[in-house]
Scaffold this motif. Structure first.
Motif, mmCIF file in Angstrom:
data_model
loop_
_atom_site.group_PDB
_atom_site.id
_atom_site.type_symbol
_atom_site.label_atom_id
_atom_site.label_comp_id
_atom_site.label_asym_id
_atom_site.label_seq_id
_atom_site.Cartn_x
_atom_site.Cartn_y
_atom_site.Cartn_z
ATOM 1 N N LYS A 25 1.966 -63.348 89.275
ATOM 2 C CA LYS A 25 2.532 -63.940 90.492
ATOM 3 C C LYS A 25 2.134 -65.404 90.647
ATOM 4 O O LYS A 25 2.907 -66.204 91.186
ATOM 5 C CB LYS A 25 2.080 -63.126 91.701
ATOM 6 C CG LYS A 25 2.572 -61.688 91.687
ATOM 7 C CD LYS A 25 2.103 -60.915 92.890
ATOM 8 C CE LYS A 25 0.602 -60.728 92.888
ATOM 9 N NZ LYS A 25 0.131 -59.919 94.046
ATOM 10 N N THR A 26 0.934 -65.759 90.169
ATOM 11 C CA THR A 26 0.471 -67.140 90.301
ATOM 12 C C THR A 26 1.280 -68.090 89.432
ATOM 13 O O THR A 26 1.348 -69.293 89.723
ATOM 14 C CB THR A 26 -1.026 -67.227 89.943
ATOM 15 O OG1 THR A 26 -1.749 -66.268 90.720
ATOM 16 C CG2 THR A 26 -1.588 -68.604 90.238
ATOM 17 N N THR A 27 1.909 -67.573 88.378
ATOM 18 C CA THR A 27 2.729 -68.447 87.532
ATOM 19 C C THR A 27 3.873 -69.084 88.306
ATOM 20 O O THR A 27 4.441 -70.086 87.849
ATOM 21 C CB THR A 27 3.308 -67.659 86.350
ATOM 22 O OG1 THR A 27 4.027 -66.513 86.841
ATOM 23 C CG2 THR A 27 2.208 -67.181 85.422
ATOM 24 N N SER A 28 4.224 -68.532 89.457
ATOM 25 C CA SER A 28 5.291 -69.137 90.258
ATOM 26 C C SER A 28 4.901 -70.538 90.734
ATOM 27 O O SER A 28 5.778 -71.359 91.026
ATOM 28 C CB SER A 28 5.619 -68.248 91.459
ATOM 29 O OG SER A 28 4.474 -68.089 92.296
ATOM 30 N N LEU A 29 3.584 -70.826 90.812
ATOM 31 C CA LEU A 29 3.150 -72.163 91.226
ATOM 32 C C LEU A 29 3.468 -73.220 90.182
ATOM 33 O O LEU A 29 3.471 -74.415 90.487
ATOM 34 C CB LEU A 29 1.643 -72.156 91.513
ATOM 35 C CG LEU A 29 1.158 -71.237 92.636
ATOM 36 C CD1 LEU A 29 -0.356 -71.306 92.746
ATOM 37 C CD2 LEU A 29 1.804 -71.619 93.957
ATOM 38 N N VAL A 30 3.727 -72.781 88.946
ATOM 39 C CA VAL A 30 4.028 -73.720 87.866
ATOM 40 C C VAL A 30 5.356 -74.425 88.112
ATOM 41 O O VAL A 30 5.655 -75.442 87.472
ATOM 42 C CB VAL A 30 4.020 -72.972 86.515
ATOM 43 C CG1 VAL A 30 4.369 -73.879 85.355
ATOM 44 C CG2 VAL A 30 2.642 -72.358 86.285
ATOM 45 N N SER A 31 6.135 -73.933 89.043
ATOM 46 C CA SER A 31 7.405 -74.604 89.364
ATOM 47 C C SER A 31 7.182 -76.033 89.823
ATOM 48 O O SER A 31 8.089 -76.866 89.713
ATOM 49 C CB SER A 31 8.147 -73.820 90.449
ATOM 50 O OG SER A 31 7.355 -73.725 91.632
ATOM 51 N N VAL A 32 5.981 -76.342 90.326
ATOM 52 C CA VAL A 32 5.696 -77.717 90.745
ATOM 53 C C VAL A 32 5.665 -78.664 89.549
ATOM 54 O O VAL A 32 5.854 -79.877 89.704
ATOM 55 C CB VAL A 32 4.351 -77.763 91.510
ATOM 56 C CG1 VAL A 32 3.168 -77.566 90.567
ATOM 57 C CG2 VAL A 32 4.201 -79.074 92.274
#
Length: 319
Positions: free
Chosen positions: A232-239
Motif C-alpha cells: 500500500k505504501t508504494t502508492s506514495l511513489v506517485s509523487v
C-alpha cells in the motif's frame, strides 16, 4: 418467609466445591443481542443499497478499467516495487539488527542513529529527498578524498524515479525491520547461545542454526504485516511520477475525468493482492508455529458444539 436452599450433598465431592452451580444457566440479554444485530444488519443494508443504486459509482466504468492493460501494467510495477523494496528492507534490517547487538560501541551507535533517522522522517519526505537528490549532489563521484576521481556520473542519470522509490521505501523499511529482527533475536534464550559456544560452534553457525530458526516465530508475523503495508505504501511513489498502480489510474482519470471509478478500480486491485498476501502469511505462520501450543479461535460451529457439551455435562451433574 422463604427458605434459602443450600447446596445438595450429592453435588459436593471431596474437594468441597459445590458443582450444582454448573447446572444453572447464566443470564443472557437476548433482547439486546438481537437489537444490536438488527442495527448492524440495517447499516450494512444501507451501505449495500447505496453502492448498488448510486449511479455516480459507475460500476461499468470501474470493471471496464479494472481489467484494462494500463492498470494491470501499473499493478505489475507495484508488485515489482514491493518485492525489491522488501528484499532491500530485510537485508538492511538484518544487518542493522546485528550491528545494534554488536559489542562494538561505535557500530551499535551508528546503527541506532540510522534507525532513528529513517524511522523518524516520514517515508513520503524520504521519497521526495531521493527524488530531488540532484539538488544536493549534482554528480555522484567515487575516488580518493582530495585526490583523483575514479568514477563520476550525473545524479539524475543514476537516481531514476525507480531507483529513488527503491531507496526511499527500502531504507525506510530496513529501519523498521531492524527492530523486528532484533526483537526476534532477543526472544531466544541466551543460554542456548552460550551452550552452542561451549560446544565450539562458530558465531555464524550459532546464528544460522540455533538462533534464527527459533526467532522466526517472532519475526514472521510482523514481516508479513510489513509486506502488506509496503504494497500500500508504494502508492506514495506517485509523487515521483513513477507509473505504478495509483499513478497509472491518475493518468487515466486526468484524461477522461472518471476520478471515482478509477480510484475504485485501483482499490479493488489493492484489496485483491492484500487478500492473497494475507493468505500466504497465514500458511507461513502455521509452518513456523509447528510444535507450539495451538490456539483455536472458536467459530460458530465450534461454539455450538462447546455449548452442547457444556449443557450435557451440567445435566449429568444435576443427576
Amino acid at each position: 418467609m422463604g427458605t434459602t436452599r443450600g447446596p445438595r450433598p450429592e453435588a459436593i465431592v471431596a474437594d468441597g466445591i459445590d458443582r450444582s452451580l454448573l447446572g444453572q444457566q447464566p443470564h443472557r440479554r437476548h433482547g439486546l443481542q438481537w437489537f444490536s444485530a438488527a442495527v448492524v444488519l440495517f447499516l450494512v443494508f444501507l451501505v449495500a443499497y447505496s453502492l448498488a443504486t448510486n449511479p455516480r459509482y459507475e460500476w461499468g466504468v470501474v470493471f471496464g478499467w479494472f481489467t484494462s492493460e494500463r492498470l494491470f501494467t501499473g499493478l505489475l510495477r507495484t508488485l515489482q516495487l514491493t518485492v525489491i523494496a522488501m528484499a532491500v528492507g530485510i537485508v538492511v534490517g538484518v544487518i542493522l539488527a546485528l550491528a545494534r547487538l554488536s559489542h562494538n560501541i561505535v557500530v551499535a551507535a551508528v546503527a541506532a542513529f540510522f534507525v532513528w533517522i529513517f524511522r523518524g522522517v516520514p517515508v513520503f519526505v524520504q521519497l521526495l529527498f531521493w527524488g530531488f537528490i540532484a539538488a544536493i549532489y549534482p554528480r555522484i563521484t567515487m575516488g580518493v578524498p582530495f585526490g583523483p576521481e575514479f568514477f563520476s556520473v550525473s545524479a539524475n542519470d543514476l537516481i531514476t524515479p525507480f531507483a529513488a522509490a527503491i531507496l526511499g521505501l527500502g531504507l525506510n523499511e530496513g529501519a523498521y525491520m531492524s527492530e523486528i529482527v532484533r526483537a526476534g533475536l532477543l526472544s531466544v534464550n541466551r543460554g542456548q547461545t552460550e551452550a552452542a559456544n561451549a560446544l565450539g560452534m562458530r558465531r555464524f553457525t550459532v546464528l544460522w542454526r540455533i538462533v534464527l530458526p527459533q526467532a522466526m516465530k517472532i519475526i514472521i508475523p510482523p514481516t508479513g504485516n510489513q509486506t502488506i503495508n509496503m504494497l500500500k505504501t508504494t502508492s506514495l511513489v506517485s509523487v515521483l511520477a513513477f507509473p505504478e498502480l495509483l499513478y497509472s489510474a491518475q493518468l487515466v482519470y486526468s484524461a477522461n475525468f472518471k476520478t471515482i471509478p478509477l480510484l475504485i478500480a485501483a482499490s479493488l486491485w489493492y484489496l485483491l493482492v492484500t487478500s492473497v498476501l494475507s493468505t500466504g502469511q497465514y500458511f507461513i505462520e502455521r509452518h513456523y508455529n509447528r510444535g507450539s501450543v495451538k490456539i483455536v479461535r472458536a467459530g460458530p460451529i465450534v461454539g455450538l458444539v462447546k455449548m452442547i457439551r457444556t449443557r450435557r455435562a451440567a445435566q449429568e451433574v444435576q443427576r
